[in-house]
Scaffold this motif. Sequence first.
Motif, PDB file in Angstrom:
ATOM      1  N   LEU A   6       0.872  -1.188   0.000  1.00 48.19           N
ATOM      2  CA  LEU A   6       0.000   0.000   0.000  1.00 48.19           C
ATOM      3  C   LEU A   6       0.905   1.234   0.000  1.00 48.19           C
ATOM      4  O   LEU A   6       1.581   1.520   0.994  1.00 48.19           O
ATOM      5  N   SER A   7       0.925   1.943  -1.123  1.00 50.00           N
ATOM      6  CA  SER A   7       1.850   3.082  -1.264  1.00 50.00           C
ATOM      7  C   SER A   7       1.511   4.230  -0.326  1.00 50.00           C
ATOM      8  O   SER A   7       2.367   5.067  -0.023  1.00 50.00           O
ATOM      9  N   ASP A   8       0.272   4.306   0.134  1.00 50.67           N
ATOM     10  CA  ASP A   8      -0.127   5.406   1.008  1.00 50.67           C
ATOM     11  C   ASP A   8       0.344   5.216   2.437  1.00 50.67           C
ATOM     12  O   ASP A   8       0.295   6.156   3.240  1.00 50.67           O
ATOM     13  N   ILE A   9       0.785   3.999   2.790  1.00 55.03           N
ATOM     14  CA  ILE A   9       1.248   3.718   4.147  1.00 55.03           C
ATOM     15  C   ILE A   9       2.772   3.757   4.155  1.00 55.03           C
ATOM     16  O   ILE A   9       3.428   3.130   3.315  1.00 55.03           O
ATOM     17  N   LEU A  10       3.335   4.491   5.099  1.00 54.71           N
ATOM     18  CA  LEU A  10       4.780   4.643   5.172  1.00 54.71           C
ATOM     19  C   LEU A  10       5.428   3.371   5.722  1.00 54.71           C
ATOM     20  O   LEU A  10       4.880   2.711   6.632  1.00 54.71           O
ATOM     21  N   ALA A  11       6.591   3.050   5.169  1.00 57.81           N
ATOM     22  CA  ALA A  11       7.347   1.897   5.677  1.00 57.81           C
ATOM     23  C   ALA A  11       8.104   2.240   6.945  1.00 57.81           C
ATOM     24  O   ALA A  11       8.410   1.356   7.759  1.00 57.81           O
ATOM     25  N   THR A  12       8.414   3.517   7.136  1.00 52.56           N
ATOM     26  CA  THR A  12       9.122   3.983   8.326  1.00 52.56           C
ATOM     27  C   THR A  12       8.379   5.199   8.874  1.00 52.56           C
ATOM     28  O   THR A  12       8.229   6.206   8.152  1.00 52.56           O
ATOM     29  N   PRO A  13       7.879   5.123  10.105  1.00 50.37           N
ATOM     30  CA  PRO A  13       7.904   4.007  11.055  1.00 50.37           C
ATOM     31  C   PRO A  13       7.067   2.816  10.550  1.00 50.37           C
ATOM     32  O   PRO A  13       6.062   3.027   9.860  1.00 50.37           O
ATOM     33  N   PRO A  14       7.434   1.596  10.907  1.00 52.84           N
ATOM     34  CA  PRO A  14       6.716   0.426  10.403  1.00 52.84           C
ATOM     35  C   PRO A  14       5.366   0.262  11.088  1.00 52.84           C
ATOM     36  O   PRO A  14       5.161   0.741  12.207  1.00 52.84           O
ATOM     37  N   PRO A  15       4.419  -0.439  10.435  1.00 60.73           N
ATOM     38  CA  PRO A  15       3.127  -0.721  11.073  1.00 60.73           C
ATOM     39  C   PRO A  15       3.307  -1.587  12.312  1.00 60.73           C
ATOM     40  O   PRO A  15       4.242  -2.399  12.409  1.00 60.73           O
ATOM     41  N   GLN A  16       2.430  -1.441  13.265  1.00 63.03           N
ATOM     42  CA  GLN A  16       2.480  -2.194  14.511  1.00 63.03           C
ATOM     43  C   GLN A  16       1.100  -2.744  14.831  1.00 63.03           C
ATOM     44  O   GLN A  16       0.067  -2.129  14.483  1.00 63.03           O
ATOM     45  N   ARG A  63      -5.059  14.629   4.778  1.00 63.71           N
ATOM     46  CA  ARG A  63      -6.341  14.943   4.170  1.00 63.71           C
ATOM     47  C   ARG A  63      -6.949  13.740   3.437  1.00 63.71           C
ATOM     48  O   ARG A  63      -8.128  13.773   3.106  1.00 63.71           O
ATOM     49  N   ARG A  64      -6.147  12.690   3.212  1.00 65.23           N
ATOM     50  CA  ARG A  64      -6.671  11.486   2.564  1.00 65.23           C
ATOM     51  C   ARG A  64      -6.834  10.338   3.562  1.00 65.23           C
ATOM     52  O   ARG A  64      -6.871   9.170   3.180  1.00 65.23           O
ATOM     53  N   GLN A  65      -6.943  10.643   4.856  1.00 69.04           N
ATOM     54  CA  GLN A  65      -6.979   9.608   5.877  1.00 69.04           C
ATOM     55  C   GLN A  65      -8.205   8.715   5.738  1.00 69.04           C
ATOM     56  O   GLN A  65      -8.126   7.491   5.958  1.00 69.04           O
ATOM     57  N   TYR A  66      -9.342   9.276   5.360  1.00 69.43           N
ATOM     58  CA  TYR A  66     -10.546   8.449   5.233  1.00 69.43           C
ATOM     59  C   TYR A  66     -10.432   7.501   4.041  1.00 69.43           C
ATOM     60  O   TYR A  66     -10.860   6.346   4.108  1.00 69.43           O
ATOM     61  N   GLU A  67      -9.857   7.985   2.972  1.00 70.37           N
ATOM     62  CA  GLU A  67      -9.656   7.129   1.798  1.00 70.37           C
ATOM     63  C   GLU A  67      -8.659   6.010   2.105  1.00 70.37           C
ATOM     64  O   GLU A  67      -8.882   4.845   1.728  1.00 70.37           O
ATOM     65  N   ILE A  68      -7.578   6.327   2.816  1.00 69.59           N
ATOM     66  CA  ILE A  68      -6.584   5.312   3.160  1.00 69.59           C
ATOM     67  C   ILE A  68      -7.163   4.301   4.151  1.00 69.59           C
ATOM     68  O   ILE A  68      -6.937   3.085   4.046  1.00 69.59           O
ATOM     69  N   ARG A  69      -7.926   4.787   5.122  1.00 65.49           N
ATOM     70  CA  ARG A  69      -8.542   3.896   6.098  1.00 65.49           C
ATOM     71  C   ARG A  69      -9.497   2.916   5.410  1.00 65.49           C
ATOM     72  O   ARG A  69      -9.536   1.718   5.745  1.00 65.49           O
TER      73      ARG A  69
END
Length: 532
Positions: free
Chosen positions: A425-435, A458-464
């Motif tokens: 998922l390109s919208d989620i950063l690799a650093t810091p990693p998901p937990q 501003r795109r948090q709802y779309e990413i969620r």
Amino acid sequence: MAALMALAILVVMAPFSGAGAQEATVAPAFLQLDGNRLFPVSASMDYTADQRVERANRLLQEVVATGSPARIGVKELRNLPVITLDDAVVLTVTRRDTPEGLTVQGQAELWRQTLTAAIKRGRLERQPAYVVRMVPISLGILGATFLLQRLLGLLWRRYLPSALTQPLVSEPGSQPLRAMDWLLHGVLVILRLGLWMGAILVIAGFFPVTRLLISRLLEALTKSLGSPFLPLGGRSYSVLDVFVLVALFLVLVRGVAFLKGLLQIRVLQRTGIEPGSQEAIAFVLQYGLLFLGTLVLLQLWGLDLTSLALFASVLGVGVGLGLQGIAKNLISGLIIMFERPIKVNDFVEVGDLQGTVTRVNLRSTEVVTLDRISIIVPNAEFLESRVVNWSHGSSVARLKIPVGVAYGSDCQVVRQALLEACHDLSDILATPPPQVFFKGFGESSLDFQLLVWINQPRRQYEIRSALNFRIEAILRQHDLSVPFPQRDLHLRNERLEVALPPAITDALLNRLSPTPHDQDGGTPAPAPPVQG
């Protein structure tokens, strides 16, 4: 540049225009015939200039209009030459009417010759032959004016826009300055109106009736506009003075707006300063120049600002008491611009409002919501209430995704499934990693929480939403179910006692009581339970 030049010309002419209103009382009056000014007449010791020419103008106009024979002469009266019309006194020539190097008798002879020629011309212009000769010339002037204004518009659209409205920056997709387009369009309209007004005035000057009408109209308009009516600062100002002052102020506003756009495009965008700082600098410069320009304009106009100090203080107290909300928002706007808790392009949350800041003004801030709706928020709300600025300092933010799975699920498989959902998922950063955190045991599920980092708040709802789709699909792949809330009811006793109202109990007893058929040998009705 043209706006600034116009402002400079008007400012230079302003003091002379204001002084003209003061000198109007001592200016000479003109003796006129059919709207043509013949010569100026000064005031005498007993009469004003207007009083001296009033009777002379009326007599000359009556003679020309009637067409009766008239003879202009000069005779001596009380050692002063007097101009007569058929032995009727028209005007007395005084030393004030005579320039240096000329005698009073010589001045009277010159005026006599001028009046004789003017009467002759007035009678000639009233002949039918003259009117017939001037009509084709007038039509020709109208036709030439029409062709000239069409040619002017064609040349204006073909050459000037390409030379003057091209973008001031060479970046791709840049737009030309709208102020220049507005300026060019206004100049074209003024030139066309000037052509038609000039043509009408020239044609009206051919005929004595129209020339006299326009002359009287201009004279009445000049007197009405030039009459002082506003005493202020030890001087009196006319309607024309006020009109020119308002026009100067409008030119000042347009010139300052043009300078602001020029500064943003030519200077600030090339400095690498962030857009919020550019907007703040341009805003302060615009209102600073407008304030200083207004003070300079009023001083050049001749208005003594010290005489307005008391009025300004009283007005300031009234404004402070009556416009407390506006004053509070204005001060809040200044604090926001210099302290900069929010700036342009920030994604903010104020109360139940979420959106991107597009403009920070002195009184209010414009916020565009995720629904593309512009909301005008007073600046005081950003200082008096809690504001969530997702872009302040850093645009990196963390999302919390709650996930619940059924009891009996393998927690390690759940953890791996949730981390797998974040991959690719390109919208989620690799650093810091998901937990993934195991929050606890819920009523009907094992509760987990997935934490991911994004740099586009501003795109948090779309990413969620995209992440929830991925989580649901991966949980199904690993045979992990998401339970729904359910309740189990356990009874301690085998018998359930229910208390009913007396009316319902009596109805049930009557319904279940034995019938006469049952009493004759039929099957007895079952007895009601002891405990209803």
